[in-house]
Design a protein around this motif. Sequence first.
Motif, PDB file in Angstrom:
ATOM      1  N   LEU A 175      -0.334 -22.227 -19.290  1.00 60.99           N
ATOM      2  CA  LEU A 175      -0.459 -20.774 -19.231  1.00 60.99           C
ATOM      3  C   LEU A 175       0.149 -20.172 -20.494  1.00 60.99           C
ATOM      4  N   TYR A 176      -0.622 -19.350 -21.177  1.00 64.02           N
ATOM      5  CA  TYR A 176      -0.135 -18.601 -22.334  1.00 64.02           C
ATOM      6  C   TYR A 176      -0.259 -17.116 -22.010  1.00 64.02           C
ATOM      7  N   THR A 177       0.757 -16.344 -22.329  1.00 61.82           N
ATOM      8  CA  THR A 177       0.705 -14.922 -22.031  1.00 61.82           C
ATOM      9  C   THR A 177       1.555 -14.116 -22.992  1.00 61.82           C
ATOM     10  N   THR A 178       1.152 -12.874 -23.164  1.00 65.66           N
ATOM     11  CA  THR A 178       1.944 -11.906 -23.928  1.00 65.66           C
ATOM     12  C   THR A 178       2.480 -10.825 -23.005  1.00 65.66           C
ATOM     13  N   VAL A 179       2.244 -10.967 -21.708  1.00 70.43           N
ATOM     14  CA  VAL A 179       2.670  -9.954 -20.732  1.00 70.43           C
ATOM     15  C   VAL A 179       4.195  -9.925 -20.662  1.00 70.43           C
ATOM     16  N   SER A 180       4.767  -8.739 -20.746  1.00 69.35           N
ATOM     17  CA  SER A 180       6.227  -8.615 -20.718  1.00 69.35           C
ATOM     18  C   SER A 180       6.739  -7.716 -19.595  1.00 69.35           C
ATOM     19  N   ASP A 181       5.870  -6.869 -19.020  1.00 68.38           N
ATOM     20  CA  ASP A 181       6.342  -5.975 -17.958  1.00 68.38           C
ATOM     21  C   ASP A 181       6.530  -6.752 -16.659  1.00 68.38           C
ATOM     22  N   ALA A 182       7.447  -6.288 -15.829  1.00 67.66           N
ATOM     23  CA  ALA A 182       7.822  -6.999 -14.607  1.00 67.66           C
ATOM     24  C   ALA A 182       6.650  -7.152 -13.646  1.00 67.66           C
ATOM     25  N   ARG A 183       5.822  -6.122 -13.534  1.00 66.38           N
ATOM     26  CA  ARG A 183       4.706  -6.163 -12.591  1.00 66.38           C
ATOM     27  C   ARG A 183       3.671  -7.207 -12.999  1.00 66.38           C
ATOM     28  N   ARG A 236      -4.558 -14.291  -3.221  1.00 68.73           N
ATOM     29  CA  ARG A 236      -3.099 -14.224  -3.374  1.00 68.73           C
ATOM     30  C   ARG A 236      -2.690 -13.108  -4.324  1.00 68.73           C
ATOM     31  N   LEU A 237      -3.448 -12.949  -5.421  1.00 71.57           N
ATOM     32  CA  LEU A 237      -3.133 -11.881  -6.361  1.00 71.57           C
ATOM     33  C   LEU A 237      -3.314 -10.507  -5.712  1.00 71.57           C
ATOM     34  N   TYR A 238      -4.381 -10.336  -4.959  1.00 71.10           N
ATOM     35  CA  TYR A 238      -4.643  -9.051  -4.316  1.00 71.10           C
ATOM     36  C   TYR A 238      -3.582  -8.734  -3.271  1.00 71.10           C
ATOM     37  N   GLU A 239      -3.230  -9.734  -2.461  1.00 71.47           N
ATOM     38  CA  GLU A 239      -2.217  -9.508  -1.438  1.00 71.47           C
ATOM     39  C   GLU A 239      -0.859  -9.194  -2.062  1.00 71.47           C
ATOM     40  N   HIS A 240      -0.601  -9.780  -3.225  1.00 66.88           N
ATOM     41  CA  HIS A 240       0.672  -9.533  -3.902  1.00 66.88           C
ATOM     42  C   HIS A 240       0.736  -8.117  -4.460  1.00 66.88           C
ATOM     43  N   ASP A 241      -0.385  -7.636  -5.003  1.00 65.00           N
ATOM     44  CA  ASP A 241      -0.404  -6.308  -5.633  1.00 65.00           C
ATOM     45  C   ASP A 241      -1.806  -5.716  -5.492  1.00 65.00           C
ATOM     46  N   PRO A 242      -2.080  -5.030  -4.357  1.00 62.25           N
ATOM     47  CA  PRO A 242      -3.434  -4.513  -4.103  1.00 62.25           C
ATOM     48  C   PRO A 242      -3.939  -3.520  -5.147  1.00 62.25           C
ATOM     49  N   SER A 243      -3.040  -2.838  -5.862  1.00 66.10           N
ATOM     50  CA  SER A 243      -3.478  -1.858  -6.854  1.00 66.10           C
ATOM     51  C   SER A 243      -3.660  -2.458  -8.243  1.00 66.10           C
ATOM     52  N   LEU A 244      -3.455  -3.768  -8.356  1.00 65.04           N
ATOM     53  CA  LEU A 244      -3.643  -4.441  -9.639  1.00 65.04           C
ATOM     54  C   LEU A 244      -5.135  -4.677  -9.889  1.00 65.04           C
ATOM     55  N   ILE A 245      -5.608  -4.289 -11.055  1.00 57.87           N
ATOM     56  CA  ILE A 245      -7.011  -4.525 -11.424  1.00 57.87           C
ATOM     57  C   ILE A 245      -7.070  -5.816 -12.236  1.00 57.87           C
ATOM     58  N   ARG A 277       0.832  -1.209   0.000  1.00 58.60           N
ATOM     59  CA  ARG A 277       0.000   0.000   0.000  1.00 58.60           C
ATOM     60  C   ARG A 277       0.860   1.250   0.000  1.00 58.60           C
ATOM     61  N   ALA A 278       1.958   1.196   0.752  1.00 60.19           N
ATOM     62  CA  ALA A 278       2.868   2.338   0.803  1.00 60.19           C
ATOM     63  C   ALA A 278       3.472   2.604  -0.576  1.00 60.19           C
ATOM     64  N   LEU A 279       3.890   1.538  -1.249  1.00 53.34           N
ATOM     65  CA  LEU A 279       4.448   1.703  -2.590  1.00 53.34           C
ATOM     66  C   LEU A 279       3.378   2.181  -3.565  1.00 53.34           C
ATOM     67  N   GLY A 280       2.161   1.686  -3.391  1.00 56.98           N
ATOM     68  CA  GLY A 280       1.072   2.038  -4.295  1.00 56.98           C
ATOM     69  C   GLY A 280       0.650   3.493  -4.200  1.00 56.98           C
ATOM     70  N   ALA A 281       1.042   4.168  -3.104  1.00 56.98           N
ATOM     71  CA  ALA A 281       0.668   5.566  -2.934  1.00 56.98           C
ATOM     72  C   ALA A 281       1.286   6.448  -4.009  1.00 56.98           C
ATOM     73  N   LYS A 288      -3.059   2.564 -12.381  1.00 58.95           N
ATOM     74  CA  LYS A 288      -3.309   1.193 -11.972  1.00 58.95           C
ATOM     75  C   LYS A 288      -3.043   0.267 -13.150  1.00 58.95           C
ATOM     76  N   ARG A 289      -2.588  -0.937 -12.868  1.00 61.49           N
ATOM     77  CA  ARG A 289      -2.307  -1.913 -13.911  1.00 61.49           C
ATOM     78  C   ARG A 289      -3.502  -2.837 -14.047  1.00 61.49           C
ATOM     79  N   ARG A 290      -4.043  -2.946 -15.252  1.00 66.37           N
ATOM     80  CA  ARG A 290      -5.148  -3.875 -15.497  1.00 66.37           C
ATOM     81  C   ARG A 290      -4.608  -5.126 -16.174  1.00 66.37           C
ATOM     82  N   LEU A 291      -4.979  -6.268 -15.644  1.00 62.74           N
ATOM     83  CA  LEU A 291      -4.551  -7.543 -16.207  1.00 62.74           C
ATOM     84  C   LEU A 291      -5.801  -8.342 -16.557  1.00 62.74           C
ATOM     85  N   ILE A 292      -5.955  -8.663 -17.837  1.00 65.73           N
ATOM     86  CA  ILE A 292      -7.144  -9.396 -18.300  1.00 65.73           C
ATOM     87  C   ILE A 292      -6.756 -10.865 -18.488  1.00 65.73           C
TER      88      ILE A 292
END
Length: 282
Positions: free
Chosen positions: A258-266, A111-120, A80-84, A89-93
């Motif tokens: 799992l198939y993905t095109t996601v390349s960013d670290a987050r 688990r996803l929320y706890e890992h990154d609360p600002s992730l949509i 949360r501190a980092l998210g300030a 926000k990052r959206r992941l579909i």
Amino acid sequence: MKSLDLEAIQAFVLVAELRSFTRAAEAMDRTQSAISLKLKRLEDRLGKRLIERTPRRVSLSMEGLAFLDAAKDLLSSHERALGAFVAEKRRLIIGISHLVVGSSLPGLLTRLYEHDPSLIIELRVAGSRELLAAFDSGALDAVIVIRTDEHRRHGEVLYRERFGWIAKPDWERKHGAALALATQGEGCSVRASAARALDEAGIAWSEVFIGKGAAVVGAAAAAGLAVALMAYRSAPAGTVDIGPALSLPVLPSAEVALYTTVSDARGRSALKILAAAFKMTQ
């Protein structure tokens, strides 16, 4: 005042939840030895043994159980501190096959929320073929699906899913009647495999319930309406694989990939957490 290594805390929480040093290492993109070393230093810092290790299993000690909630709170506060300071926000579909998403879904989302609360997270549940088509068109960032196309080999195999003839323990086939089935309809690869196996074994069958999604088909099994063709992970509480009792053919397992095109670290970090969680709940 003692200071704690946040990465070591994250390693502890992942090992505690995934019950595996290997899967925690995969989720953090670290080696297993690095995770072990971090946990050893954390235990030394606290003066407590947090993890009980045996060749066959990983479990929490009493001290580990007592520390787990506080560790999660610490990580959540840190995120949360980092998210300030996050401007966007990052959206992941993500698409997940309705054959493999079941009662474990709330835990996966937690688990996803706890890992990154600002992730949509935008989650779509559908058939594997439909999801892959959407993924190929660019509508989805990632999909977790049953692999049926032998030519599509570039994804990450998470585990092999087992399927069974799911029903109430006391479910009985009426004498002389066709085997009553609950399925996800034509186009479902599990239905096709089951129909082929039953036909080859000379067992008459009839489709008496069709529903989309494991929860719907599982409800038919739990209600005693029919035998549902389902993944073990999605079977509702109070049901069993009745196949052996009825001398039904064994259904083939299938790779879940799992198939993905996601390349960013987050984004990739969140997918690593999701993949590790799927492996843990197999």
